[in-house]
Design a protein around this motif. Structure first.
Motif, PDB file in Angstrom:
ATOM      1  N   ILE A 219       0.822  -1.213   0.000  1.00  0.00           N
ATOM      2  CA  ILE A 219       0.000   0.000   0.000  1.00  0.00           C
ATOM      3  C   ILE A 219       0.851   1.256   0.000  1.00  0.00           C
ATOM      4  N   GLY A 220       2.173   1.092  -0.122  1.00  0.00           N
ATOM      5  CA  GLY A 220       3.031   2.263  -0.275  1.00  0.00           C
ATOM      6  C   GLY A 220       3.403   2.936   1.032  1.00  0.00           C
ATOM      7  N   LEU A 221       3.204   2.231   2.151  1.00  0.00           N
ATOM      8  CA  LEU A 221       3.542   2.820   3.452  1.00  0.00           C
ATOM      9  C   LEU A 221       5.048   2.755   3.678  1.00  0.00           C
ATOM     10  N   TYR A 222       5.659   1.636   3.276  1.00  0.00           N
ATOM     11  CA  TYR A 222       7.111   1.476   3.399  1.00  0.00           C
ATOM     12  C   TYR A 222       7.710   1.282   2.013  1.00  0.00           C
ATOM     13  N   GLN A 223       8.959   1.724   1.872  1.00  0.00           N
ATOM     14  CA  GLN A 223       9.650   1.525   0.598  1.00  0.00           C
ATOM     15  C   GLN A 223      10.398   0.189   0.629  1.00  0.00           C
ATOM     16  N   PRO A 224      10.247  -0.631  -0.421  1.00  0.00           N
ATOM     17  CA  PRO A 224      10.940  -1.915  -0.405  1.00  0.00           C
ATOM     18  C   PRO A 224      12.461  -1.737  -0.480  1.00  0.00           C
ATOM     19  N   ALA A 225      13.190  -2.696   0.119  1.00  0.00           N
ATOM     20  CA  ALA A 225      14.652  -2.650   0.067  1.00  0.00           C
ATOM     21  C   ALA A 225      15.120  -2.908  -1.359  1.00  0.00           C
ATOM     22  N   GLU A 226      14.468  -3.866  -2.020  1.00  0.00           N
ATOM     23  CA  GLU A 226      14.788  -4.145  -3.421  1.00  0.00           C
ATOM     24  C   GLU A 226      13.517  -4.572  -4.124  1.00  0.00           C
TER      25      GLU A 226
END
Lengths: 269, 376
Positions: free
Chosen positions: A58-65
């Motif tokens: 949902i775009g709350l956290y940015q993925p590491a990769e």
């Protein structure tokens, strides 16, 4: 509602996704597609990162990769503004409801409308009442979240999630803490909303009853290997998947004869 | 929105066809059912309504809302309404919205309240608050009685943590405020007394004011903002998490376990902090006196000791002890009686500080009146 878009295209695509909290690896190498109109289940044992995956989607956290593509647009390669706009197309309910406690139900449901549309206060109230009546809470407009039961709170959260007619609905443990009948009614409501709003639905849950009755696609996350074990329709996984952990999960730890001995060790559901 | 999205056509004498056209989006605003109402009003013979969506584009909740409104109006005027020609999604969503009718008596109307209503409920509220506070005070006293008998159940570590937090950890802010307080007093006194060549009395002024009033009161106000607020927030969030209920279930009295160590710690630390504040205030006064008035340390101290009797200091110390009780009680009371939501905890914290400061000032005034009447 964009019923006209090509239905064959996956709605959400997850590619080589790695999730981390700081340096702590949660999940790696996640690859799966979610089609339009799917009810997609994210399942796995406690603490395997289901909610974390949802919060990345949902775009709350940015993925590491890796990438999360919604309608072929990545959440994180675009500008902040564009991401905010994409996030407005998502409706989310959180584990504990997360209704703003100082606002009434009507104000809670009306808040997204107030923020993102130019509707008059009277129209906002009208729409908020409509959404509340859709989830079976007609007449509860002026109640505060602390004044209603847990099951009603989950429904109210759902009303807020559908306030802006989202294309994708995300649920984090929608039926946790509900009695079986209420859980069933909530499942029916989710199905009904999917069919009538033509929405795509992503659910984090470990309620087996829900998984089999409403899930049309799923991904299984594993806490030990820190990656997904399989993806597909849960009913088909039950018959076709030969992974022990998945089978143990889907059968509540009850295995065939040959696996009886093994299943007694480390059952975690 | 240049074109009308709804038009009305009379099919026959008693049938009204509502043609719904174009795109419907909540960003365009909602359609008002008034025109529909006007149509059925102007033709009392109407008995059937048909909804036609053959020219409908994209739609969302704004259309559902409109259809639900038409449904309700039709029902009210005993008209037969046919929405089956609408797209399936709309029919199902409308059915969903109407599936669970409003339960009788469930709706809460926000009552219009007059001045008299407000006054009345305000008085009732204040009375019940006062009674609850007195009850709470009584329970805390009983808890102290149990402590004296050695029967109170609480964790000794908790007490030490609170002692540490209320005492040593508060020294920095108490130092700052007290030194500045002493300097202000000395400065204000110096300006006046210098005119009479009575600069030496600045020492008496600072000593008397700090010992009898300012040290105790300023420390109490600092602790109300620092510790009283913290107590209310801690206990309030424990209420939210049902931790207080859990303690009760374990057979532990929340008053003994939560309120007692907090109150005890503050009551023990407040007089000590006040003594420290006295020293710091006198020091602040001395700095100003020496810098501005050419007094020496010896003269300053000598003057203070000879003109300020110990009883003023004792009165200040007595007050600080009571202030400790008042601040701890208002913090704990507000926390224990907090509502179970995030905003309620914030409210409890605010109330704790306000109540604490009001009680401090009121009690201080009472002591001043009584001591003046007694001539102490």
């Amino acid at each position: 509602m964009t019923q006209t878009e090509a239905k064959s295209q996956p709605h959400i695509r997850v590619r080589n996704l790695t999730l981390k909290y700081g340096d702590k690896l949660i999940q790696k190498d996640l690859n799966f597609d979610i089609n339009r109109n799917d009810i997609f289940i994210i399942m796995g044992g406690s603490g395997c990162g289901k909610s974390t995956l949802l919060k990345h989607m949902i775009g709350l956290y940015q993925p590491a990769e890796g990438q999360i593509l919604v309608n072929d647009t990545s959440l994180w390669t675009e500008t902040e503004e564009h991401r905010q706009k994409m996030m407005r197309g998502f409706g989310v309910t959180y584990q504990a409801g997360a209704m703003i406690s100082s606002l009434t139900l009507s104000e809670n449901v009306g808040m997204p409308l107030e923020l993102y549309t130019k509707l008059q206060p009277k129209e906002i109230n009208e729409l908020a009442s409509l959404k509340l009546s859709m989830v079976g809470l007609a007449g509860f407009e002026n109640y505060y979240p602390s004044e209603i039961s847990g099951g009603m709170l989950k429904r109210a959260a759902l009303a807020r999630a559908i306030a802006l007619d989202p294309e994708i609905l995300f649920f984090d443990e929608p039926s946790a803490g509900l009695d079986p009948v209420s859980a069933r009614l909530l499942d029916d409501l989710i199905l009904e909303l999917r069919d009538s709003m033509k929405a795509t639905i992503v659910i984090v849950t470990h309620e087996l009853a829900s998984i089999f009755s409403i899930g049309s696609n799923s991904v299984f996350l594993d806490a030990e290997t820190k990656t997904m074990l399989t993806t597909g329709n849960p009913n088909e996984l039950l018959t076709n998947c030969c992974d022990d952990k998945v089978q143990r999960f889907l059968r509540r730890g009850e295995m065939g004869k040959s696996d009886m001995a093994r299943s007694k060790v480390g059952v975690e559901i | 929105m240049t074109e009308e999205v709804v038009t009305f056509h009379r099919q026959s004498k008693n049938t009204l066809r509502v043609l719904i056209k174009g795109d419907w989006n909540i960003s365009f605003g909602l359609q008002n059912p008034e025109r529909f109402f006007a149509h059925i009003k102007s033709n009392p013979e109407t008995s059937h309504v048909e909804l036609d969506a053959s020219q409908l584009g994209a739609w969302d909740s704004s259309l559902i809302s409109y259809v639900v409104a038409l449904n309700a109006l039709s029902k009210e005027h005993h008209l037969k309404i046919d929405i089956t020609q609408m797209p399936e999604g709309i029919v199902r969503l409308v059915a969903l919205a109407e599936a669970v009718p409003e339960r009788e008596g469930v709706a809460k109307r926000r009552a219009e309240s007059t001045f008299v209503d407000n006054l009345g409920s305000g008085v009732i509220n204040a009375t019940s608050q006062l009674m609850a506070f007195i009850t709470f005070f009584g329970e805390t006293l009983l808890s102290f009685a149990r402590l004296a008998k050695g029967k109170a159940v609480f964790r000794r570590q908790d007490l030490f943590i609170f002692l540490q937090d209320n005492g040593p950890s508060s020294l920095a802010i108490v130092t700052l405020i007290s030194v500045l307080m002493g300097m202000i007093l000395a400065f204000v006194g110096a300006v006046q007394l210098q005119q009479f060549g009575a600069s030496i009395y600045v020492a008496s002024l600072v000593g008397l004011a700090m010992a009898r009033e300012m040290a105790a009161m300023m420390t109490a106000i600092i602790m109300s903002g620092r510790t009283g607020a913290a107590y209310a927030a801690q206990l309030g969030s424990m209420q939210v998490n049902e931790e207080v209920d859990a303690l009760k279930t374990m057979g532990v009295s929340p008053i003994d376990f939560l309120v007692l160590p907090r109150t005890l710690a503050l009551v023990l630390m407040m007089p000590l902090l006040t003594i420290y504040a006295n020293v710091m205030g006198v020091l602040g006064g001395a700095l100003v006196s020496i810098a501005m008035l050419d007094l020496s340390w010896a003269m300053y101290i000598e003057q203070m000791i000879s003109t300020v009797p110990l009883k003023h200091f004792m009165i200040g110390l007595f007050k600080s002890f009571i202030f400790g009780i008042l601040v701890a009680l208002s913090g704990c009371y507000m926390g224990m009686n907090s509502g179970r939501s995030a905003s309620a905890v914030g409210q409890a914290t605010t109330n704790a500080v306000v109540l604490g400061i009001v009680l401090i000032i009121v009690f201080d005034s009472l002591v001043t009146i009584v001591t003046t009447l007694l001539g102490v």
